[in-house]
Each structure stands twice: as structure tokens, then as C-alpha cells.
Design an enzyme around this catalytic site. Structure first.
Site, PDB file in Angstrom:
ATOM      1  N   LYS A   1      -1.292  -2.372  -1.352  1.00 11.92           N
ATOM      2  CA  LYS A   1      -0.854  -2.280  -2.753  1.00 11.92           C
ATOM      3  C   LYS A   1      -1.835  -2.990  -3.690  1.00 11.92           C
ATOM      4  O   LYS A   1      -2.251  -2.442  -4.692  1.00 11.92           O
ATOM      5  CB  LYS A   1       0.524  -2.929  -2.943  1.00 11.92           C
ATOM      6  CG  LYS A   1       1.655  -2.218  -2.272  1.00 11.92           C
ATOM      7  CD  LYS A   1       2.983  -2.795  -2.737  1.00 11.92           C
ATOM      8  CE  LYS A   1       3.179  -4.267  -2.393  1.00 11.92           C
ATOM      9  NZ  LYS A   1       3.494  -4.544  -1.000  1.00 11.92           N
TER      10      LYS A   1
ATOM     11  N   ARG B   1      12.217  -4.915  -5.760  1.00 11.47           N
ATOM     12  CA  ARG B   1      12.314  -4.975  -4.307  1.00 11.47           C
ATOM     13  C   ARG B   1      13.736  -4.794  -3.807  1.00 11.47           C
ATOM     14  O   ARG B   1      13.956  -4.819  -2.604  1.00 11.47           O
ATOM     15  CB  ARG B   1      11.803  -6.332  -3.829  1.00 11.47           C
ATOM     16  CG  ARG B   1      10.382  -6.264  -3.253  1.00 11.47           C
ATOM     17  CD  ARG B   1       9.924  -7.676  -3.071  1.00 11.47           C
ATOM     18  NE  ARG B   1       9.031  -7.925  -1.999  1.00 11.47           N
ATOM     19  CZ  ARG B   1       7.737  -8.237  -2.158  1.00 11.47           C
ATOM     20  NH1 ARG B   1       7.177  -8.202  -3.334  1.00 11.47           N
ATOM     21  NH2 ARG B   1       7.012  -8.575  -1.127  1.00 11.47           N
TER      22      ARG B   1
ATOM     23  N   ARG C   1      -5.258 -10.617   8.074  1.00 13.36           N
ATOM     24  CA  ARG C   1      -5.606 -10.828   6.671  1.00 13.36           C
ATOM     25  C   ARG C   1      -6.027 -12.286   6.437  1.00 13.36           C
ATOM     26  O   ARG C   1      -5.402 -13.211   6.943  1.00 13.36           O
ATOM     27  CB  ARG C   1      -4.350 -10.505   5.861  1.00 13.36           C
ATOM     28  CG  ARG C   1      -4.487 -10.492   4.401  1.00 13.36           C
ATOM     29  CD  ARG C   1      -3.501  -9.525   3.803  1.00 13.36           C
ATOM     30  NE  ARG C   1      -2.131 -10.030   3.766  1.00 13.36           N
ATOM     31  CZ  ARG C   1      -1.144  -9.399   3.128  1.00 13.36           C
ATOM     32  NH1 ARG C   1      -1.374  -8.260   2.506  1.00 13.36           N
ATOM     33  NH2 ARG C   1       0.074  -9.901   3.123  1.00 13.36           N
TER      34      ARG C   1
ATOM     35  N   ARG D   1      -2.583 -16.477   4.465  1.00 10.81           N
ATOM     36  CA  ARG D   1      -1.469 -16.732   3.566  1.00 10.81           C
ATOM     37  C   ARG D   1      -0.384 -17.405   4.388  1.00 10.81           C
ATOM     38  O   ARG D   1      -0.196 -17.068   5.543  1.00 10.81           O
ATOM     39  CB  ARG D   1      -0.932 -15.396   3.036  1.00 10.81           C
ATOM     40  CG  ARG D   1      -1.351 -15.106   1.633  1.00 10.81           C
ATOM     41  CD  ARG D   1      -1.001 -13.705   1.249  1.00 10.81           C
ATOM     42  NE  ARG D   1       0.438 -13.418   1.284  1.00 10.81           N
ATOM     43  CZ  ARG D   1       0.987 -12.341   0.703  1.00 10.81           C
ATOM     44  NH1 ARG D   1       0.219 -11.489   0.049  1.00 10.81           N
ATOM     45  NH2 ARG D   1       2.273 -12.120   0.768  1.00 10.81           N
TER      46      ARG D   1
ATOM     47  N   ARG E   1      10.062 -10.275   6.260  1.00 12.53           N
ATOM     48  CA  ARG E   1       9.664  -9.412   5.148  1.00 12.53           C
ATOM     49  C   ARG E   1       9.870  -7.937   5.502  1.00 12.53           C
ATOM     50  O   ARG E   1      10.276  -7.143   4.659  1.00 12.53           O
ATOM     51  CB  ARG E   1       8.212  -9.689   4.748  1.00 12.53           C
ATOM     52  CG  ARG E   1       8.070 -10.995   3.962  1.00 12.53           C
ATOM     53  CD  ARG E   1       6.779 -11.711   4.242  1.00 12.53           C
ATOM     54  NE  ARG E   1       5.629 -11.081   3.640  1.00 12.53           N
ATOM     55  CZ  ARG E   1       4.382 -11.226   4.093  1.00 12.53           C
ATOM     56  NH1 ARG E   1       4.146 -11.943   5.180  1.00 12.53           N
ATOM     57  NH2 ARG E   1       3.384 -10.656   3.467  1.00 12.53           N
TER      58      ARG E   1
END
Ligand code: AMP
Length: 212
Positions: free
Chosen positions: A14, A89, A123, A156, A167
Site C-alpha cells: 500500500k 479498517r 521488511r 518495525r 493484524r
């Protein structure tokens, strides 16, 4: 004026796709996650309220995120439009959003959970300048070091298997159902995100009738 929402599971790209659109069409990229992370990093009062919730991969309260989005949009620096990323969300946030703002379309990036896990755990981001890396594709030339500023690369806090599982659960239980709500009211461009960045971007532009 172009006003969009970009949706998709964590790691679906995104942020990357939003930045490409924002740069070329001069629209403002509003990432709720980035705003919240900025507050955590700068030890603001808001940051203190959300730090633990974010680290656990849980959703922050609706009132709080709604006011973050409202305040950000109230700045009215989006003369050519905006692209909201990470919001709404859940059903309540979607209702709030649809009542308050008119949008031209929703971009929905689709990616299977197994690929999400692979991408998210690989990531990394620079602890100094915030540039994103991914050990699967976009690796730094020196391990753990940012190519741009030499800063140390970190994960992160919520990119760990436990927070990711939480999540993903929230995405399937709360976020996915609102796509049906959007489909009834707005144009939804559904895009297969399991392709190279440029291809995904071309597909988005094609579906939204934007110049390539
Ligand atoms: P993101 O960068 O979009 O993955 O967001 C990072 C974290 O910020 C999420 O895991 C939540 O804790 C929080 N967050 C971001 N957007 C929202 C939202 N719309 N509602 C609730 N929490 C959010």
C-alpha cells in the site's frame, strides 16, 4: 481533484503504491500508520497512548484514529486530492469516512496470507531516515545499513510473527467485510499485488483511468 482510499493487507505494498501515485499526481498520501509511528518516535502524548497497542499489532481505538484522519484532512493542503492509506479498517470507521468525505474510488491490493508473512518478516526500515527495504528484493548494499544515509536498519516493532498474526486476524474479521460496503457505494479497483511494483502500479492507473 482526485480522492482515493488504498486498502489491502499488511505487506501488500500500500505504502509503495501510494507514494508512486502521490508523486506523479501531486496528491497527498495520508498514512494513518505513519502518523501514529511519527508520534511514537517523537514521544508525543498521542504516541504514548498508542505505542503498546501498535507493538502488539492491535487496532487503535476508533475515536482516536478518526480524529487523527479528520485533523490531517482539515489541514486542507490537498489541492489536487488525497490518498488515504490504512483507514478505514472496520465498519465504524468506514461509516464515519463515507459520511464525512466523498471519494472517487478505492484501490484494493490483494495478497495471500503466506506471501504477506514472507514479505512482512523480511521488511526493514532505516532507523534514521525511514527508507524502506525488503530482504527479499530491495536489499541494502551493506547488510543492516541504509544505502541513503548509512543509518542502521531495523524491523518495525510490529513486524514479528505474533503481532502479524493479530493484524491478519483483524484484517480478515474487520477490514475485509467493509470492502463489500465500499463495493456497493464506490468504484473499487481490485488489483493482484503479487506482481512486480511497476506492474501493480500500471494496473491501478489503468483501472482508475489515470495516465500511465
Ligand atoms: P499500518 O502502518 O497501516 O500497518 O498501521 C500500523 C498500526 O497502526 C496498526 O497495526 C494499528 O495498531 C494502527 N493503525 C493504523 N491505522 C489504523 C486504523 N485505521 N484503525 C486502528 N488502528 C490503526
Amino acid at each position: 481533484m482526485r480522492k482515493y482510499v488504498i486498502m489491502g493487507v499488511q505487506g501488500s505494498g500500500k505504502g509503495t503504491q501510494a507514494k508512486l501515485l502521490a508523486d506523479d499526481f501531486d496528491i497527498v498520501h495520508i498514512s494513518v500508520g505513519d502518523i501514529l509511528r511519527w508520534n511514537v518516535q517523537h514521544h508525543t502524548k498521542l504516541g504514548a497512548q498508542v505505542r503498546r497497542i501498535m507493538a502488539a499489532g492491535e487496532l487503535v481505538g476508533d475515536d482516536l484514529v478518526e480524529s487523527v484522519v479528520q485533523e490531517r484532512l482539515n489541514v486542507h493542503d490537498w489541492n489536487y486530492g488525497f490518498l488515504v492509506d490504512g483507514f478505514p479498517r472496520n465498519a465504524r470507521q468506514a461509516e464515519f469516512f463515507l459520511e464525512s468525505y466523498d471519494i472517487d474510488g478505492v484501490i484494493l491490493l490483494e495478497l495471500a496470507d503466506e506471501e504477506v508473512t514472507r514479505r512482512v518478516l523480511a521488511r526493514r526500515l532505516c532507523s534514521q531516515c525511514g527508507v524502506d527495504y525488503n530482504l527479499l528484493g530491495h536489499r541494502p548494499s551493506t547488510p543492516d545499513t541504509c544505502d541513503v544515509c548509512g543509518g542502521k536498519l531495523v524491523q518495525r516493532e510490529d513486524d514479528n510473527p505474533e503481532a502479524l498474526a493479530s493484524r491478519l486476524r483483524d484484517y480478515h474479521a474487520k477490514t475485509k467485510p467493509i470492502i463489500e460496503l465500499f463495493e456497493r457505494k464506490e468504484f473499487v479497483a481490485t488489483v493482484d499485488a503479487n506482481r512486480p511494483i511497476g506492474e501493480v502500479q500500471r494496473d491501478i492507473r489503468d483501472q482508475l483511468d489515470l495516465p500511465a
